[in-house]
Design an enzyme around this catalytic site. Structure first.
Site, PDB file in Angstrom:
ATOM      1  N   HIS A 192       0.951  -1.111   0.092  1.00  0.00           N
ATOM      2  CA  HIS A 192       0.033   0.060  -0.035  1.00  0.00           C
ATOM      3  C   HIS A 192       0.892   1.298   0.031  1.00  0.00           C
ATOM      4  CE1 HIS A 192      -4.165  -1.597   0.130  1.00  0.00           C
ATOM      5  NE2 HIS A 192      -3.440  -2.744   0.684  1.00  0.00           N
ATOM      6  N   HIS A 213       0.664  -8.214  -2.184  1.00  0.00           N
ATOM      7  CA  HIS A 213      -0.118  -8.337  -3.580  1.00  0.00           C
ATOM      8  C   HIS A 213       0.313  -7.664  -4.818  1.00  0.00           C
ATOM      9  CE1 HIS A 213      -2.026  -4.715  -1.750  1.00  0.00           C
ATOM     10  NE2 HIS A 213      -2.925  -5.231  -0.987  1.00  0.00           N
ATOM     11  N   ASP A 279      -6.493 -12.611   0.041  1.00  0.00           N
ATOM     12  CA  ASP A 279      -6.723 -11.386   0.460  1.00  0.00           C
ATOM     13  C   ASP A 279      -8.413 -11.356   0.651  1.00  0.00           C
ATOM     14  OD1 ASP A 279      -6.611  -8.795   1.125  1.00  0.00           O
ATOM     15  OD2 ASP A 279      -6.059  -7.934  -1.060  1.00  0.00           O
TER      16      ASP A 279
END
Length: 394
Positions: A192, A213, A279
């Protein structure tokens, strides 16, 4: 306790398939991996694979780890066990201080076996150290500058169990956080983030070893070009592909990433540095509709629609709604990854990333008897955690 033998199985080993083989278990451990045998459980040639290990999972079956109750934790673990996951690390969302504290407390309380569900083998502390502009679908709540007053209390769990903390390399005090707590046993991911290639390179030198991810909620040269002058520079995406020190993960639900991106990740990182993760949020095994991503009443409202989570306005993805078995099928059938390697990315590779590969992740003598039986279409037929049949398995 009598030895249990699984016979007439096609074993899925890390590097090959072994037909007409057997596995014997005793007192929750694998005691023999061998050739043809007669046993109480004849698998009729179906695949026998190690149980899946999910490093990045938020919820399932209507529950989220941020709901803050032991029953919510157990519900999520039971849900993912039905999909072949036998070990997982609960993953938090952006939340508030008290919610973070409750999440970590429950991870510690429920560390180990969860009856009839996947085993909690660690904790993934995920949210307060994001870069706010890269928060994705997470609630816009408490983003923190790492300091002793928050970091000390958030990392105490590492004294008792594996703890993973995600940090965006570009935020203030990120270097201090990693250099201070990595020597104390905390494992650090980067994610992120809108960090540059050089900022990720610096993070590798501090001790960051995994990227959350791949392709999702991260910077690349095109995103950075929107806000920076020439020359073009790489971001987290390019750095992840470049640095051999970094492992990473993909959400292989067929919605977040196309087969060509899955193939690219597999080719560049390889099956030993690329894990499959779900996720997934609370809408796994639930009907289409609106759900809370994160804690009920204080998270973010999202939709489950057409096999994926999306924002209410439908303009962006908002988490996965599938189990690990679906991700395995996508990786094998859609991306063309050989089955032993696809299973490795769902089992042994994530176990190695977390540092627990001596206990789980492959069919080897001495390891826990965490097993999943799959038919030829890779649908889950039976799941065993520590040698015990998981209730509710297909």
């Amino acid at each position: 306790m009598a030895v249990t033998v699984f016979a007439n199985a096609t074993l899925v080993l890390p590097d090959r398939l072994v037909p007409n083989a057997s596995v014997a278990i005793d007192r929750g451990r694998i005691v023999e991996v061998g050739g043809p045998a007669k046993g109480a459980i004849d698998l009729g040639g179906m695949y026998l694979a190690p149980g899946f290990v999910d490093l990045h999972v938020h919820g399932g079956d209507g529950a989220d780890f941020m709901d803050g109750t032991a029953e919510a934790f157990r519900a999520v673990c039971r849900c993912h066990a039905r999909h072949g996951t036998t070990s997982l690390t609960p993953t938090s969302t952006v939340a508030t201080g008290p919610q973070y504290d409750q999440f970590l407390a429950l991870c510690g309380e429920l560390y180990g076996d969860v009856p009839s569900g996947a085993r909690i083998i660690g904790s993934h502390f995920y949210g307060p150290y994001f870069a706010r502009p890269a928060r994705g679908c997470h609630p816009d709540q408490e983003f923190l500058v790492p300091k002793p007053e928050n970091a000390d209390r958030f990392t105490k769990l590492a004294e008792r169990m594996p703890l993973v903390v995600t940090v965006a390399p570009e935020i203030e005090n990120a270097e201090w956080l990693v250099r201070t707590y990595a020597p104390r046993g905390v494992r650090f991911n980067a994610g992120h983030s809108h960090g540059t290639f050089s900022q990720v390179e610096a993070a590798v030198s501090w001790g960051v070893r995994h990227i959350d991810h791949l392709f999702c909620a991260m910077s690349d040269r095109a995103r950075l070009r929107l806000s920076q002058a020439f020359p073009m520079r790489g971001g987290m995406l390019e750095a992840t592909l470049f640095f051999d020190e970094l492992s990473t993960e993909v959400i292989a639900d067929g919605k977040h990433l196309s087969p060509d991106l899955l193939r690219l990740a597999y080719k560049v990182k390889g099956p030993d540095r690329l894990a499959l993760v779900t996720d997934s949020m609370r809408a796994v095994d639930q009907p289409d509709g609106e759900y809370w991503f994160g804690a009920i009443g204080s998270g973010e409202r999202v939709l489950k629609k057409d096999g994926v989570g999306v924002t209410l306005d439908g303009t962006a993805l908002a988490s996965c709604v599938m189990g690990m078995d679906h991700c395995l099928r996508t990786m094998h059938f859609s991306a063309g990854v050989p089955l032993p390697e696809a299973v490795r990315m769902a089992s042994l590779t994530p176990a190695r990333i977390l540092g627990v590969e001596s206990e789980i992740g492959s069919l080897e003598v001495g390891k826990r008897a965490d097993l999943v039986v799959l038919d030829r279409a890779l649908n889950v037929q039976q799941v065993f955690v520590g040698g015990e049949r998981v209730s509710g398995a297909a």
